[in-house]
Design a protein around this motif. Structure first.
Motif, PDB file in Angstrom:
ATOM      1  N   THR A   1      -1.608   3.231  -7.787  1.00 50.00           N
ATOM      2  CA  THR A   1      -2.740   4.020  -8.259  1.00 50.00           C
ATOM      3  C   THR A   1      -2.259   5.258  -8.999  1.00 50.00           C
ATOM      4  OG1 THR A   1      -4.108   3.243  -6.448  1.00 50.00           O
ATOM      5  CG2 THR A   1      -4.800   5.255  -7.524  1.00 50.00           C
ATOM      6  N   THR A   2      -1.185   5.844  -8.512  1.00 49.05           N
ATOM      7  CA  THR A   2      -0.660   7.053  -9.134  1.00 49.05           C
ATOM      8  C   THR A   2      -0.276   6.785 -10.591  1.00 49.05           C
ATOM      9  OG1 THR A   2       0.149   7.697  -6.978  1.00 49.05           O
ATOM     10  CG2 THR A   2       1.041   8.881  -8.853  1.00 49.05           C
TER      11      THR A   2
ATOM     12  N   SER B   1       0.826  -1.200   0.000  1.00 44.36           N
ATOM     13  CA  SER B   1       0.000   0.000   0.000  1.00 44.36           C
ATOM     14  C   SER B   1       0.864   1.256   0.000  1.00 44.36           C
ATOM     15  CB  SER B   1      -0.884  -0.033   1.247  1.00 44.36           C
ATOM     16  OG  SER B   1      -1.726   1.072   1.227  1.00 44.36           O
TER      17      SER B   1
HETATM   18  N1  LIG Z   1      -3.011  13.805  -4.779  1.00 50.81           N
HETATM   19  C1  LIG Z   1      -1.975  13.478  -4.001  1.00 50.81           C
HETATM   20  N2  LIG Z   1      -1.301  14.434  -3.317  1.00 50.81           N
HETATM   21  C2  LIG Z   1      -0.250  14.113  -2.553  1.00 50.81           C
HETATM   22  N3  LIG Z   1       0.207  12.876  -2.384  1.00 50.81           N
HETATM   23  C3  LIG Z   1      -0.417  11.872  -3.030  1.00 50.81           C
HETATM   24  C4  LIG Z   1      -1.554  12.121  -3.857  1.00 50.81           C
HETATM   25  N4  LIG Z   1      -1.973  10.950  -4.365  1.00 50.81           N
HETATM   26  C5  LIG Z   1      -1.159  10.006  -3.855  1.00 50.81           C
HETATM   27  N5  LIG Z   1      -0.217  10.554  -3.056  1.00 50.81           N
HETATM   28  C6  LIG Z   1       0.856   9.842  -2.355  1.00 50.81           C
HETATM   29  O1  LIG Z   1       1.531   9.041  -3.259  1.00 50.81           O
HETATM   30  C7  LIG Z   1       1.839   7.780  -2.696  1.00 50.81           C
HETATM   31  C8  LIG Z   1       1.357   6.681  -3.585  1.00 50.81           C
HETATM   32  O2  LIG Z   1      -0.046   6.685  -3.598  1.00 50.81           O
HETATM   33  P1  LIG Z   1      -0.910   5.644  -4.417  1.00 50.81           P
HETATM   34  O3  LIG Z   1      -2.326   6.033  -4.280  1.00 50.81           O
HETATM   35  O4  LIG Z   1      -0.368   5.538  -5.773  1.00 50.81           O
HETATM   36  O5  LIG Z   1      -0.646   4.313  -3.609  1.00 50.81           O
HETATM   37  P2  LIG Z   1      -1.107   2.827  -3.983  1.00 50.81           P
HETATM   38  O6  LIG Z   1       0.108   2.106  -4.344  1.00 50.81           O
HETATM   39  O7  LIG Z   1      -2.218   2.864  -4.935  1.00 50.81           O
HETATM   40  O8  LIG Z   1      -1.605   2.319  -2.562  1.00 50.81           O
HETATM   41  P3  LIG Z   1      -2.927   1.462  -2.204  1.00 50.81           P
HETATM   42  O9  LIG Z   1      -2.559   0.041  -2.400  1.00 50.81           O
HETATM   43  O10 LIG Z   1      -3.088   1.770  -0.736  1.00 50.81           O
HETATM   44  O11 LIG Z   1      -4.047   1.951  -3.027  1.00 50.81           O
HETATM   45  C9  LIG Z   1       1.213   7.748  -1.322  1.00 50.81           C
HETATM   46  O12 LIG Z   1       2.232   7.913  -0.364  1.00 50.81           O
HETATM   47  C10 LIG Z   1       0.279   8.909  -1.311  1.00 50.81           C
HETATM   48  O13 LIG Z   1       0.286   9.515  -0.057  1.00 50.81           O
END
Ligand SMILES: Nc1ncnc2c1ncn2[C@@H]1O[C@H](COP(=O)(O)OP(=O)(O)OP(=O)(O)O)[C@@H](O)[C@H]1O
Ligand SMILES: [Mg+2]
Lengths: 295, 361, 337
Positions: free
Chosen positions: B44-45, B39
């Motif tokens: 997601t980014t 996580s």
């Molecule tokens: N709009 C935003 N502004 C600032 N930081 C962000 C934003 N979106 C995501 N982040 C940061 O970027 C990092 C990656 O986020 P992301 O949503 O891509 O995680 P993920 O791998 O999809 O996790 P999960 O499995 O929990 O969904 C995280 O630390 C999050 O706090």
């Protein structure tokens, strides 16, 4: 009910007394609430009664017999009728301004940067905390001056009571509608907008096909609230209306100059309408509930 | 119909926070590609950058060879299945599915036809007039996929679509998803932090940690030949043993560890003197007396756990417990806690990687 | 002088807009300027709708009119032809008038208006206290004791009178308290008095009418606040031996503070800005401050003076709101719900 249990030994002697005092308090409370609602409805009931009394003054006693002539006088009163029509026009105008403005204000709040958000919030809700007379006065002097600066014609909207009243009222009614929209938007899932965009919808399509349907209940209640608030507004209107009149300003001058049971007759009409409206609202809500249960 | 997706030197920052670092990747036409990572690692980014909801700070995204810079989410040939599904609550299931066609101005009859077709594919033929709230979780899931497929995207993006479902349904939906992908034949990019999902469904997997892509490869590859300590510790159970390289020859290295000298495969060109970690999977550790092993670890038993087909032993390791999984053949001795034990393994079953970030804590 | 306002105001407005857009979700997006992001997020149509609406409303309806009113209150009362001319200079004479009266008067202070002003504020405070006292028991009952059916009924009953026009509500009190009104009739019928009592002159009608007019704005914030109090807290307090009245002062009221603050602010603000009720129910000798303002705009024909008076009223309201926020330690957002 109580989740708390006393660990002290029960004090039986006091207990009986306590029980009695609780009952007395409950009785007093009931009595107080009765009086409260009497205070709420008594004046309206008395006023309604005077509408049917054949007495040149709006009085309950002496009772000179039942009559409907005050209603007749009401609908033949051209000032009242003209004011009524103006009130409808102004109400419609205010709905047209306050609903989109309030919605825009509410939509912007979630998008604006958090550093300016609190200032923004203070600005957009401040009209609610500003006395109505002040909104009326500032609207009047500002647009009067604008008209002067722009060399506007005396017939132009800058000097027109109806236009000014719409603008003046919409200033604070937009804040009310904003609060309604904010409450509804709190439950909006903004990924729905993203989903629609991702499926190829344009921003306009997202707005009309996703956001507006979701906001529909809020749109309706905002429009109703805006109209009713506008319809009964006095403080702002009395400054901006100038040569024109609304039902409220006509009523006010009538009541100040000399009181007649025709005003009571109008009150009876309004109260009946209100009762009908409330009943309809209640029935609709019940039906909605049962529908949800069935579905 | 389908298209490849190319990420070129992709970097995404949120203010000072570097969420995605230097990702280079080519996802092939019609491939089922998964991003796997804990996580917050930036999965997601990346997906949102591909679908157009956030812009890369540096680098570029190509879909079917076309640079996507400047085109919004509604202009890209991608469709996203949201983590929260994001079904329109006030529209019927059929209207949800045909929404994308409606906004493209497709006529009513054709829309209905397409919706029926997709409803049939997801086995919900007679449920088109229901509201999403009247469906079960798994059905809603399938509707979300159908809605995304209705616009005939070249690439379907799925953001942990199964995370809201219970275990049973999740396993069923895995096969379902794979079936749908084979049927429509378009590129699927799938995000998950569940390695079971990634390993069973994907053609290839990218393992991510803290915005860095650690390894790309097939499920087999990633499981058997992890490229970094992170991958080795994240994918499947693995026992790490830290040490220093003392000799390297013919694809093998010898490591000086707390348990004496141990040998494993040298996949990353380690040289004597390097700090390294040896990884050995629980099922590859055996009781020494049961075979002839070239590596041997003398330690003590901390715990023993019975689990039907397997019996797990927890032994004192150098930093954390070593896990040994023995097939329950009815002849496993009972160890009392604290008793000495000797376990062994074959060198070709262990992999030695440069010391680095681990997936634990 | 009037030429000064527009540039200043435009500057402030433009500054606000630019600031808002520059800061627009800075932290949320990776690249691009704030405005570009705003456009991309909302699309051209929605963006222009948002910007135009907010410009129209915030700028032309909220900020500029208020600013201009301040400016206007510092000007002489001139006919339109002389506006912008050499006589159009800033003056504090309108405010001096409220304090000292016209230059020719013999009194040191303008006691007539100052008294009205103080009386209005005081009366508004009294009305606020009356409403708080009247509404608290009802709100408490609704929030903690009433069954849900009863609650709906009560809420409906509370709302109904408030859809009746405020003029008509004041009129109803005139009927009750007038010399031939219900109260005088009843009292005379019972033989308690032999002459009608002039309730209107004694301002009884005014206080009753004003309290009546704003009941709802007190009761609902109170209800909302008390409703969120967990009933077991009250029971716990009682169980620990707290007498019922202390339960209210020590448990319920501190908890309901934001509601009390909100209700008091609204009622105070509306009472001191009330115009209809004083006009209809006020005694012949007692004026409300808003009535003086009204006179300056109407028969008095001195708008700048009226604007100055209105501004003083506004300042009092702002001070009151701030004082309540301080006193009750609540935020602005909690007052407006
Ligand atoms: N709009 C935003 N502004 C600032 N930081 C962000 C934003 N979106 C995501 N982040 C940061 O970027 C990092 C990656 O986020 P992301 O949503 O891509 O995680 P993920 O791998 O999809 O996790 P999960 O499995 O929990 O969904 C995280 O630390 C999050 O706090
Ligand atoms: Mg995620």
């Amino acid at each position: 009910m109580s989740s708390v249990q006393t660990t002290l030994p029960p004090q039986t002697g006091q207990h009986g007394f306590r029980l009695r005092s609780t009952h007395v308090r409950q009785f007093m409370m009931g009595f107080y609430i009765l009086i409260f609602f009497a205070y709420l409805f008594g004046p309206l009931v008395m006023m309604s009664a005077t509408a049917f009394n054949d007495n040149t003054y709006p009085q309950v006693a002496p009772w000179n017999g039942f009559t409907l002539k005050w209603f007749e006088e009401l609908i033949t009163d051209s000032f009242m009728v003209e004011g009524f029509i103006n009130s409808l026009v102004i109400g419609a105008g205010v709905v047209c301004l306050a609903v989109p403005f309030g919605l825009a204000g509410a939509l912007m709040l979630s998008q604006i940067h958090h550093k300016v958000r609190s200032i923004y919030y203070v600005i957009v809700v401040s009209p609610i905390l500003t006395p109505g007379v002040i909104i009326g006065i500032s609207t009047l002097v500002f647009w009067d001056w604008m008209g002067l600066m722009l060399d506007a014609d005396f017939e132009s909207p800058f000097y027109n009571g109806i236009w000014l009243t719409i603008i003046g009222q919409a200033t604070f009614i937009s804040s009310y509608t904003l609060l309604i929209f904010l409450a509804r938007l709190q439950r909006f899932d903004s990924t729905l907008e993203e989903a629609a965009l991702d499926l190829g919808a344009s921003h306009v399509q997202v707005f009309w096909q996703v956001l507006v349907p979701f906001l529909k209940p809020a749109l309706i209640s905002a429009a109703v609230l805006a109209f009713l608030t506008s319809f009964e507004n006095y403080n702002t209107t009395v400054f901006t209306i100038q040569a024109e009149s609304t039902l409220t300003t006509v009523l006010a001058s009538k009541v100040r100059l000399g009181i007649t049971p025709a005003v009571s007759a109008l009150a009876v009409l309004i109260i009946s309408l209100t009762l009908v409206g409330a009943a309809v609202h209640e029935v609709l809500r019940r039906r909605e509930r049962t529908e949800v249960k069935v579905g | 119909m389908s298209a490849n997706v190319e990420l070129e030197n992709l970097n995404i920052r949120f203010g000072d926070f570097h969420a995605v670092k230097d990702v280079n990747l080519n996802i092939r036409d019609g491939e089922f590609f998964s991003f796997l990572g804990p996580s917050g690692c930036g999965k997601t980014t990346i997906l949102r950058a591909v679908s157009g909801f956030n812009d890369p700070t540096e680098g570029a995204i190509y879909i079917g060879g076309e640079n996507m810079l400047g085109s919004g989410p509604n202009e890209r040939p991608t469709a996203l299945v949201f983590q929260s599904l994001a079904l329109f609550p006030l529209m019927s299931v059929a209207d949800n599915i045909s929404f994308g066609l409606k906004v493209r101005g497709v006529g009513k009859v054709q829309r209905r036809k397409k919706a029926d077709e997709l409803l049939e594919m997801i086995a919900l033929s007679d449920q088109g007039d229901k509201l999403p709230s009247e469906l079960s979780g798994g059905q809603r899931q399938r509707v979300a996929i159908a809605r995304a497929l209705a616009v005939e995207p070249k690439v379907l993006l799925l953001d942990e679509p199964l995370s809201a479902l219970d275990l049973k349904l999740r396993e069923h939906m895995r096969t379902e998803l794979r079936r749908i992908q084979q049927r429509v034949g378009i590129t699927f990019i799938y995000i998950t932090h569940d390695q079971g999902e990634a390993l069973t469904m994907s053609d290839r997997i990218a393992v991510m940690s803290h915005g860095v892509m650690q390894q790309v490869g097939s499920a087999q590859d990633i499981y058997d030949n992890p490229a970094t300590s992170f991958v080795a510790s994240f994918v499947g159970e693995n026992n790490p043993i830290n040490g220093t390289v003392i000799a390297a020859e013919e694809g093998y290295v010898s490591l000086k560890t707390d348990f004496g000298e141990l040998r494993g495969r040298n996949e990353r060109g380690l040289q004597p003197g390097d700090r390294a970690t040896l990884f050995i999977r629980p099922q590859n550790l055996c009781l020494s007396e049961r075979g002839d092993f070239d590596n041997c670890i003398q330690t003590t038993v901390n715990d023993q756990e019975f689990e039907g087909e397997f019996e797990h032993l927890y032994l004192a390791g150098d930093s954390r417990n070593l896990v040994v999984s023995l097939i329950n053949d009815g002849a496993i001795p009972q160890f009392s806690n604290g008793s000495p034990i000797s376990v062994g393994f074959h060198s070709d079953r262990a992999v030695v990687l440069p010391a680095g970030e681990m997936a634990y804590e | 002088m009037n030429n000064l306002l527009l540039p200043i105001a435009s500057l402030i407005g433009a500054g606000l807009v630019i600031l808002g857009l520059m800061f627009y979700r800075r932290s949320q997006h990776a690249t691009g300027s704030g405005f570009g992001h705003f456009l991309r997020r909302n699309g051209v149509f929605v963006s222009s709708y948002l910007i135009l609406s907010l410009l129209g409303w915030i700028f032309f309806m909220i900020i500029l009119p208020q600013l201009y009113m301040v400016d206007f209150s510092f000007s002489h009362n001139l006919p339109p032809s002389k506006i912008g001319g050499p006589e159009d200079v800033y003056t504090t004479q309108n405010y001096e008038y409220l304090l000292f009266g016209s230059p020719g008067s013999e009194d040191a202070f303008n006691w007539l208006h100052l008294k009205v002003f103080l009386r209005t504020i005081l009366a508004a405070v009294v009305v606020t206290i009356i409403d708080l006292a009247l509404c608290y028991p009802v709100a408490y009952y609704m929030a903690q004791s009433a069954s849900s059916g009863k609650l709906r009924m009560m809420a409906l009953c509370l709302l109904l009178p408030f859809w009746v026009n405020e003029i008509l509500r004041a009129f109803a009190f005139r009927i009750l308290f007038g010399s031939g009104g219900v109260f005088n009739n009843v009292l005379m019928g019972m033989g308690l008095i032999d002459q009608p009592v002039d309730f209107i002159r004694a301002d009884v009608g005014l206080y009753a009418g004003l309290s009546y007019a704003y009941l709802l704005l007190m009761i609902f914030p109170l209800y909302n606040a008390i409703e969120s109090l967990d009933h077991s807290q009250i029971e716990a307090a009682k169980d620990l031996g707290c007498p019922w009245w202390r339960v209210h002062f020590e448990v319920v009221m501190p908890f309901a503070k934001p509601g009390i603050a909100s209700g008091c602010t609204m009622v105070f603000m509306l009472s001191c800005g009330a115009l209809a009720a004083p006009q209809i129910l006020g005694g012949p000798s007692s004026l409300w401050f808003t009535q003086i303002i009204y006179q300056w705009f109407n028969t008095g024909g001195n708008w700048p003076l009226g604007a100055a008076y209105a501004l003083v009223l506004l300042v009092v309201c702002i001070i009151f709101v701030m004082a309540v926020m301080r006193l009750f330690k609540v935020s602005f957002g909690e007052i407006i719900k």
